[in-house]
Design a protein around this motif. Sequence first.
Motif, PDB file in Angstrom:
ATOM      1  N   GLY A   1       0.781  -1.233   0.000  1.00 15.37           N
ATOM      2  CA  GLY A   1       0.000   0.000   0.000  1.00 15.37           C
ATOM      3  C   GLY A   1       0.811   1.280   0.000  1.00 15.37           C
ATOM      4  N   TYR A   2       2.124   1.174  -0.204  1.00 14.45           N
ATOM      5  CA  TYR A   2       2.924   2.397  -0.292  1.00 14.45           C
ATOM      6  C   TYR A   2       2.575   3.116  -1.588  1.00 14.45           C
ATOM      7  N   SER A   3       2.439   4.427  -1.502  1.00 17.48           N
ATOM      8  CA  SER A   3       1.886   5.199  -2.612  1.00 17.48           C
ATOM      9  C   SER A   3       2.824   5.286  -3.816  1.00 17.48           C
ATOM     10  N   THR A   4       4.090   5.462  -3.555  1.00 16.23           N
ATOM     11  CA  THR A   4       5.089   5.621  -4.609  1.00 16.23           C
ATOM     12  C   THR A   4       6.319   4.801  -4.240  1.00 16.23           C
ATOM     13  N   VAL A   5       6.944   4.164  -5.227  1.00  8.36           N
ATOM     14  CA  VAL A   5       8.163   3.406  -4.964  1.00  8.36           C
ATOM     15  C   VAL A   5       9.309   4.028  -5.759  1.00  8.36           C
ATOM     16  N   GLY A   6      10.254   4.625  -5.038  1.00  9.55           N
ATOM     17  CA  GLY A   6      11.433   5.179  -5.675  1.00  9.55           C
ATOM     18  C   GLY A   6      12.546   4.140  -5.737  1.00  9.55           C
ATOM     19  N   PHE A   7      13.683   4.535  -6.291  1.00 11.40           N
ATOM     20  CA  PHE A   7      14.811   3.615  -6.460  1.00 11.40           C
ATOM     21  C   PHE A   7      16.109   4.328  -6.116  1.00 11.40           C
ATOM     22  N   LEU A   8      16.946   3.641  -5.338  1.00  7.21           N
ATOM     23  CA  LEU A   8      18.286   4.149  -5.025  1.00  7.21           C
ATOM     24  C   LEU A   8      19.296   3.112  -5.504  1.00  7.21           C
ATOM     25  N   GLY A   9      20.142   3.503  -6.449  1.00  6.53           N
ATOM     26  CA  GLY A   9      21.090   2.554  -7.024  1.00  6.53           C
ATOM     27  C   GLY A   9      22.432   3.186  -7.310  1.00  6.53           C
ATOM     28  N   TRP A  10      23.269   2.429  -8.021  1.00  5.95           N
ATOM     29  CA  TRP A  10      24.591   2.926  -8.393  1.00  5.95           C
ATOM     30  C   TRP A  10      24.490   3.801  -9.636  1.00  5.95           C
ATOM     31  N   PRO A  11      25.509   4.605  -9.918  1.00  5.80           N
ATOM     32  CA  PRO A  11      25.501   5.410 -11.149  1.00  5.80           C
ATOM     33  C   PRO A  11      25.343   4.533 -12.382  1.00  5.80           C
ATOM     34  N   ALA A  12      24.702   5.072 -13.412  1.00  3.83           N
ATOM     35  CA  ALA A  12      24.483   4.329 -14.650  1.00  3.83           C
ATOM     36  C   ALA A  12      25.808   3.823 -15.209  1.00  3.83           C
ATOM     37  N   GLY A  13      25.781   2.631 -15.783  1.00  6.55           N
ATOM     38  CA  GLY A  13      26.999   2.027 -16.324  1.00  6.55           C
ATOM     39  C   GLY A  13      27.458   0.832 -15.534  1.00  6.55           C
ATOM     40  N   SER A  14      26.934   0.669 -14.303  1.00  9.67           N
ATOM     41  CA  SER A  14      27.220  -0.531 -13.523  1.00  9.67           C
ATOM     42  C   SER A  14      26.331  -1.656 -14.052  1.00  9.67           C
ATOM     43  N   GLN A  15      26.953  -2.730 -14.577  1.00  3.60           N
ATOM     44  CA  GLN A  15      26.133  -3.785 -15.162  1.00  3.60           C
ATOM     45  C   GLN A  15      25.173  -4.378 -14.146  1.00  3.60           C
TER      46      GLN A  15
END
Length: 338
Positions: free
Chosen positions: A186-200
């Motif tokens: 029931g969480y309204s929005t799901v964000g994402f925290l990851g590594w900088p683009a280019g990490s396979q």
Amino acid sequence: MTTMAGRATIREVADAAGVSRQTVSNSLIHPERVKGPTLERVRRVIDELGYRPSNAAQSLRSQRTGAVGFELNATGSATRNAVSFPFVLALSERAPAHNGHIVTFGTTSEHPLLSGYEDMVRSQLVDAFILADTHEGDPRPDWLDGARIPYAAFGRLWGRPELTSWADVDGAHGLRIATEHLLAQGYSTVGFLGWPAGSQVGDDRRRGWAAVHEDRSMPLGPEAMAVQDLGAATAAAGPLLDQVGRGGAIACASDMFALGVERAAAARGWRSGTDIGICGFDASVIAEIESLTSVALPLYEIADHLLGLLQDRLGGAPPPAAGLLVEPGLTIRSSSTR
């Protein structure tokens, strides 16, 4: 029909003799396991085709140590070692079932170097290797192939689709089930925290998060990037929490990132699970201590597969037709339950 190089393969011997590759291998290495008529037929075909086992198979027959080498990064990040050490445990526990044992050796380099492998081969301490920390441009597969030393990799051999001796976690599937779980809570929005683009690895995990939004025709949630460091993760989590808002959630590419989100949320008085949903990746000790929901790696399944693959290669079998991608599970804890 032999290969272009004129050297018969174990598959050709097996086909001509009407037996499995394992039976051919046993005929060479453990003839006591093969019935007389079958053994005679296999040996006759071996003579007719002029089959000669690889150096590795010959070593197995004469002086195999039963040891599989595995490199540990002694100065690696906490998250890297949080995965590699449980994996070594899985390898060590499963190796006896594959007639072997694990021998570890260390490095202090950010990326694995050939020197450690050269030393192990020169000392005749191991028969084969399991590789970890694979990356694009990794020099180890070519060197080991050139030295005719069997190997199997925990992780895709990025940029080398022709190399198939690997097993890996399906990171996209892991973030998919994490994102679906958070939405189901029931969480309204799901964000994402990851590594900088280019990490396979990071890009693979992000695809799972994005795929859920695409499947549901939802706009992508907010996202942020950070290097694999608790301070950097905590700093990146602050603005991301502002965008997600109270009642939202964040799916993370690692447990270190999830811990950073938890700390940033606590600093503003938000409670994990109640005010903000948090999910990490790796199901490491960090996640267990902090009661973080996390994607759980199927380490024992991967260890079994890689050890079995090496056992086959040492017996003269060719590489598998394709690598193995294993779907992870989800360990649910209080950080994502309301």
